[in-house]
Design an enzyme around this catalytic site. Structure first.
Site, PDB file in Angstrom:
ATOM      1  N   CYS A 111     -24.497 -30.284  -4.743  1.00 56.25           N
ATOM      2  CA  CYS A 111     -25.231 -29.176  -4.876  1.00 56.25           C
ATOM      3  C   CYS A 111     -26.711 -29.845  -4.849  1.00 56.25           C
ATOM      4  O   CYS A 111     -26.731 -30.630  -5.774  1.00 56.25           O
ATOM      5  CB  CYS A 111     -25.060 -28.379  -6.089  1.00 56.25           C
ATOM      6  SG  CYS A 111     -26.492 -27.140  -6.110  1.00 56.25           S
TER       7      CYS A 111
ATOM      8  N   CYS B 296     -28.687 -29.114  -7.993  1.00 55.62           N
ATOM      9  CA  CYS B 296     -28.508 -29.806  -9.167  1.00 55.62           C
ATOM     10  C   CYS B 296     -28.231 -31.135  -8.950  1.00 55.62           C
ATOM     11  O   CYS B 296     -28.297 -32.034 -10.024  1.00 55.62           O
ATOM     12  CB  CYS B 296     -26.779 -29.520  -9.515  1.00 55.62           C
ATOM     13  SG  CYS B 296     -26.442 -27.416 -10.155  1.00 55.62           S
TER      14      CYS B 296
ATOM     15  N   HIS C 158     -27.565 -22.330  -8.898  1.00 51.85           N
ATOM     16  CA  HIS C 158     -28.341 -21.849  -7.804  1.00 51.85           C
ATOM     17  C   HIS C 158     -27.848 -20.770  -7.147  1.00 51.85           C
ATOM     18  O   HIS C 158     -28.892 -20.539  -6.102  1.00 51.85           O
ATOM     19  CB  HIS C 158     -28.696 -23.076  -6.909  1.00 51.85           C
ATOM     20  CG  HIS C 158     -29.615 -24.323  -7.925  1.00 51.85           C
ATOM     21  ND1 HIS C 158     -28.525 -25.343  -8.689  1.00 51.85           N
ATOM     22  CD2 HIS C 158     -30.709 -24.672  -8.120  1.00 51.85           C
ATOM     23  CE1 HIS C 158     -29.490 -25.992  -9.102  1.00 51.85           C
ATOM     24  NE2 HIS C 158     -30.799 -25.624  -9.042  1.00 51.85           N
TER      25      HIS C 158
ATOM     26  N   CYS D 293     -22.759 -22.383  -6.048  1.00 50.20           N
ATOM     27  CA  CYS D 293     -23.198 -23.316  -6.942  1.00 50.20           C
ATOM     28  C   CYS D 293     -23.448 -22.374  -8.245  1.00 50.20           C
ATOM     29  O   CYS D 293     -24.531 -21.419  -7.948  1.00 50.20           O
ATOM     30  CB  CYS D 293     -24.588 -24.324  -6.841  1.00 50.20           C
ATOM     31  SG  CYS D 293     -25.222 -24.525  -8.562  1.00 50.20           S
TER      32      CYS D 293
ATOM     33  N   HIS E 287     -44.163 -26.914 -13.197  1.00 49.50           N
ATOM     34  CA  HIS E 287     -44.326 -25.509 -13.765  1.00 49.50           C
ATOM     35  C   HIS E 287     -44.200 -25.508 -15.278  1.00 49.50           C
ATOM     36  O   HIS E 287     -44.017 -26.592 -15.913  1.00 49.50           O
ATOM     37  CB  HIS E 287     -43.369 -24.441 -12.911  1.00 49.50           C
ATOM     38  CG  HIS E 287     -42.044 -24.700 -13.203  1.00 49.50           C
ATOM     39  ND1 HIS E 287     -41.527 -24.858 -14.655  1.00 49.50           N
ATOM     40  CD2 HIS E 287     -40.919 -25.162 -12.518  1.00 49.50           C
ATOM     41  CE1 HIS E 287     -39.940 -25.105 -14.395  1.00 49.50           C
ATOM     42  NE2 HIS E 287     -39.753 -25.318 -13.021  1.00 49.50           N
TER      43      HIS E 287
ATOM     44  N   HIS F 196     -41.630 -27.338 -17.501  1.00 48.74           N
ATOM     45  CA  HIS F 196     -41.757 -29.096 -17.502  1.00 48.74           C
ATOM     46  C   HIS F 196     -42.699 -29.215 -18.478  1.00 48.74           C
ATOM     47  O   HIS F 196     -42.660 -30.048 -19.098  1.00 48.74           O
ATOM     48  CB  HIS F 196     -42.278 -29.494 -16.120  1.00 48.74           C
ATOM     49  CG  HIS F 196     -41.244 -29.223 -14.937  1.00 48.74           C
ATOM     50  ND1 HIS F 196     -41.581 -28.484 -13.726  1.00 48.74           N
ATOM     51  CD2 HIS F 196     -39.850 -29.414 -14.686  1.00 48.74           C
ATOM     52  CE1 HIS F 196     -40.632 -28.419 -12.950  1.00 48.74           C
ATOM     53  NE2 HIS F 196     -39.575 -28.811 -13.789  1.00 48.74           N
TER      54      HIS F 196
ATOM     55  N   LYS G  30     -34.507 -17.821 -15.763  1.00 48.12           N
ATOM     56  CA  LYS G  30     -35.134 -19.138 -15.914  1.00 48.12           C
ATOM     57  C   LYS G  30     -36.119 -19.285 -14.841  1.00 48.12           C
ATOM     58  O   LYS G  30     -36.366 -18.722 -13.647  1.00 48.12           O
ATOM     59  CB  LYS G  30     -33.956 -20.219 -15.505  1.00 48.12           C
ATOM     60  CG  LYS G  30     -34.400 -21.422 -15.688  1.00 48.12           C
ATOM     61  CD  LYS G  30     -33.378 -22.616 -15.535  1.00 48.12           C
ATOM     62  CE  LYS G  30     -33.861 -23.932 -15.687  1.00 48.12           C
ATOM     63  NZ  LYS G  30     -33.426 -24.682 -14.554  1.00 48.12           N
TER      64      LYS G  30
ATOM     65  N   LYS H 173     -39.008 -22.527  -8.943  1.00 42.59           N
ATOM     66  CA  LYS H 173     -39.507 -22.200  -7.691  1.00 42.59           C
ATOM     67  C   LYS H 173     -38.646 -21.314  -6.937  1.00 42.59           C
ATOM     68  O   LYS H 173     -39.449 -20.547  -6.266  1.00 42.59           O
ATOM     69  CB  LYS H 173     -39.929 -23.684  -6.977  1.00 42.59           C
ATOM     70  CG  LYS H 173     -41.127 -24.133  -7.270  1.00 42.59           C
ATOM     71  CD  LYS H 173     -42.432 -24.228  -6.325  1.00 42.59           C
ATOM     72  CE  LYS H 173     -43.728 -24.007  -6.889  1.00 42.59           C
ATOM     73  NZ  LYS H 173     -44.615 -24.788  -7.142  1.00 42.59           N
TER      74      LYS H 173
HETATM   75  N1  MSP Z   1     -34.767 -35.442 -12.754  1.00 40.48           N
HETATM   76  C1  MSP Z   1     -33.980 -34.577 -13.804  1.00 40.48           C
HETATM   77  C2  MSP Z   1     -33.788 -35.191 -14.948  1.00 40.48           C
HETATM   78  C3  MSP Z   1     -33.464 -36.660 -14.775  1.00 40.48           C
HETATM   79  S1  MSP Z   1     -33.749 -37.338 -16.450  1.00 40.48           S
HETATM   80  C4  MSP Z   1     -33.083 -39.002 -16.414  1.00 40.48           C
HETATM   81  C5  MSP Z   1     -34.292 -33.368 -13.743  1.00 40.48           C
HETATM   82  N2  MSP Z   1     -35.403 -32.781 -13.447  1.00 40.48           N
HETATM   83  S2  MSP Z   1     -36.169 -31.402 -13.399  1.00 40.48           S
HETATM   84  O1  MSP Z   1     -37.340 -31.390 -12.881  1.00 40.48           O
HETATM   85  O2  MSP Z   1     -35.292 -30.360 -12.951  1.00 40.48           O
HETATM   86  O3  MSP Z   1     -36.233 -31.122 -15.151  1.00 40.48           O
HETATM   87  C6  MSP Z   1     -35.377 -30.647 -15.933  1.00 40.48           C
HETATM   88  C7  MSP Z   1     -35.962 -30.347 -17.249  1.00 40.48           C
HETATM   89  O4  MSP Z   1     -37.037 -29.724 -17.220  1.00 40.48           O
HETATM   90  C8  MSP Z   1     -35.139 -29.691 -18.271  1.00 40.48           C
HETATM   91  O5  MSP Z   1     -34.247 -30.583 -18.723  1.00 40.48           O
HETATM   92  C9  MSP Z   1     -36.453 -29.157 -19.223  1.00 40.48           C
HETATM   93  O6  MSP Z   1     -36.609 -30.170 -19.968  1.00 40.48           O
HETATM   94  C10 MSP Z   1     -37.322 -28.975 -18.584  1.00 40.48           C
HETATM   95  N3  MSP Z   1     -37.378 -27.640 -17.989  1.00 40.48           N
HETATM   96  C11 MSP Z   1     -37.621 -27.082 -16.613  1.00 40.48           C
HETATM   97  N4  MSP Z   1     -37.313 -25.935 -16.628  1.00 40.48           N
HETATM   98  C12 MSP Z   1     -37.408 -25.269 -17.923  1.00 40.48           C
HETATM   99  C13 MSP Z   1     -37.428 -24.075 -18.786  1.00 40.48           C
HETATM  100  N5  MSP Z   1     -37.604 -22.986 -18.026  1.00 40.48           N
HETATM  101  N6  MSP Z   1     -37.409 -23.988 -20.101  1.00 40.48           N
HETATM  102  C14 MSP Z   1     -37.319 -25.266 -21.018  1.00 40.48           C
HETATM  103  N7  MSP Z   1     -37.252 -26.528 -20.142  1.00 40.48           N
HETATM  104  C15 MSP Z   1     -37.196 -26.613 -18.900  1.00 40.48           C
HETATM  105  O7  MSP Z   1     -33.349 -32.432 -14.255  1.00 40.48           O
END
Ligand code: MSP
Length: 504
Positions: A125, A128, A146, A143, A17, A20, A295, A298
């Site tokens: 969780c 997380c 979530h 949590c 999304h 990312h 935030k 999904k």
């Molecule tokens: N898999 C773990 C990370 C492991 S790194 C060794 C994870 N994955 S995640 O898919 O949840 O991705 C989280 C990351 O996605 C956040 O730290 C950020 O970089 C990015 N973001 C996800 N949603 C976001 C926003 N709404 N705004 C900004 N960044 C966002 O955590």
């Protein structure tokens, strides 16, 4: 002169999304700017596959986890490409090279006496992918992120002696006040460490999906103990026959959002020290891009499909919006409508029209030729070059774009004030008209270079339309750098109007 940047590796329990896309696009801007300044760079992104949530989605779909991961990896691999992000490697935690390296890394921690066996009994969780203490839950035991009930887990696990690293981590933070940026995140991480560290479980006994521990194959590595190591493992097999650790470790910079601060700023440096590696050079912890102040996720149902936005507006416009809509580092709200507004008002009017007008005037008044003369200086590009570089080094991606966009506007004010269409009416103004046209050509050339990190496609189109040599070396952000140009015709619109129907 070497710079290694990473994004988090994203969970593949669903498709990407805009959140990312956010980190990956910003990372690319930072890396491109470093390259423009002659640095040797490496940019890593990828996916985190061994999570419980990934395993469960695979089960729901009736697929083997590896098969599920192989399928969903396709749109994830697509993401950087569609964003025009020039990544050097896309890591998957199911890569053989990664798995081999993780086992070796964990074995080093074990051999160092930092791993012991114990029974874990507590809350987990899955959202997380983290164990939770009572303080980390709401009064109702949910949590906090979530708002779901965590699962009770009771199993034999291997623990990492994080508590033994408290003093070394504090010393690291004290020696390196820039270790974590921005400063308020540094303080947050440091106080967490100073508050006392608990050992954490690095294995899971009840899950078959993951990397088996080398000393006890009945357990797999806990997903974070596996995923964090990607930043180092990738360097060992990204380029065949090369060990890039010699080149890019420890000059590593990690980009991440605040949700995963502790794992990165506390657990990861301690794991590295335990396994005999240096901690990374720096971590930048950014905020959330929020839609309607919530935030994006999904489960909250407010997902924007990044690829669809790109289909409509193009990758440059989406990158521009990402950099400009909220101040990078902080939380900020942005609407999808603001993509269109910025596309039309800023990209279309401020920049696109400036190029169209300039090229149209050169074609009409000078038959497509602009001679190199001494320019006016509506913008001090030497100052801009220094300012933007400094801001990019501080990860002030939004501020660097803001000052560049001020320059775009000053050049527009210059055209209005000099009114070349008036000058063209009288041959007595010939020299002045030549100067104004060259100043515009020159300013647009410098701006194309300055904007390259944000707008890689448009910046190339601008140089081409102005018949300037290709290339985005940072020194080209200066006054008087444009060369005499011939054969300039009215440029195609950089950001053509988009009919509403296309977005419906
Ligand atoms: N898999 C773990 C990370 C492991 S790194 C060794 C994870 N994955 S995640 O898919 O949840 O991705 C989280 C990351 O996605 C956040 O730290 C950020 O970089 C990015 N973001 C996800 N949603 C976001 C926003 N709404 N705004 C900004 N960044 C966002 O955590």
């Amino acid at each position: 002169m070497r710079f290694y940047l990473t994004t988090p590796i994203y969970y593949v329990n669903s498709t990407p999304h805009i959140g990312h896309a956010y980190t990956t696009a910003i990372g690319d801007m930072i890396v491109r700017n470093r390259q423009q300044r002659g640095q040797e760079t490496f940019f890593l992104t990828g996916v985190d596959e061994h999570a419980t949530k990934v395993y469960r989605v695979a089960q729901e779909q009736g697929l083997e986890p590896q098969e599920y991961a192989d399928r969903i990896a396709v749109p994830w691999r697509e993401l950087p490409k569609r964003l025009d992000a020039e990544t050097d490697f896309f890591i998957r935690t199911s890569d053989e090279g990664h798995k081999r390296f993780v086992r070796d890394f964990l074995q080093r921690m074990y051999d160092n006496g930092d791993v012991y066996e114990d029974v874990y009994a507590g809350w987990y969780c899955v959202g997380c992918e983290a164990f939770k203490t009572d303080e980390e839950l709401t009064e109702d035991g949910l949590c906090k992120d979530h708002l779901t009930k965590p699962e009770w887990i009771e199993e034999k696990n291997y623990f990492f002696r994080l508590s033994a690293y408290q003093d070394r981590l504090l010393a690291l933070y004290d020696e390196r006040p820039q270790f974590v940026l921005p400063g308020f995140r540094y303080n947050e991480a440091r106080s967490f460490i100073a508050g006392g560290l608990q050992d954490f479980s690095i294995s899971r006994a009840g899950q078959p999906w993951g990397i088996p521990l080398p000393w006890d194959e009945s357990q797999v590595a806990y997903v974070w103990a596996d995923a964090l190591i990607n930043y180092l493992s990738a360097l060992t097999y990204a380029r065949e026959g090369e060990d890039l650790r010699d080149v890019f470790w420890p000059v590593a910079h990690h980009l991440l959002a605040k949700d995963i601060l502790r794992f990165h700023c506390v657990f990861w440096p301690a794991m590295l020290l335990s396994a005999g590696y240096e901690p990374p050079q720096q971590l930048f912890v950014h905020g959330y891009l929020l839609l309607d102040d919530r935030k994006i996720s999904k489960s909250l149902g407010n997902v924007i499909e990044p690829l669809e936005l790109i289909d409509v507006y193009g990758s440059d416009a989406v990158r521009f919006w990402i950099a400009r809509a909220v101040s990078f580092g902080h939380d900020g709200s942005a609407s999808v409508d603001s993509v269109r507004e910025r596309y039309e008002n800023e990209l279309g009017n401020d920049l696109g029209n400036l190029l169209s007008r300039t090229t149209a005037m050169v074609a009409r008044y000078r038959d497509g030729t602009v001679k190199r003369v001494e320019p006016d200086a509506p913008v001090d590009f030497d100052a801009l070059r220094e300012d933007v570089a400094g801001r990019m080094d501080d990860f002030d991606v939004t501020g660097a774009l803001d000052v560049t966009w001020d320059a775009v506007r000053r050049l527009n004010q210059y055209v209005t004030a000099e009114a070349p269409w008036q000058l063209a009416k009288d041959e007595a103004n010939d020299a002045k008209l030549d100067r104004v046209l060259y100043t515009l050509l020159d300013g647009l050339t410098a701006l194309a270079v300055a904007l390259h990190a944000y707008l890689p496609q448009s910046s190339a189109k601008i140089l081409e339309a102005l018949r300037q040599p290709a290339g985005f070396e940072w020194e080209r952000v200066r006054n008087g750098g444009a060369v005499t140009a011939e054969g300039i015709g009215q440029a195609e619109p950089l950001f053509p109007r988009i009919e509403l129907a296309a977005t419906a």
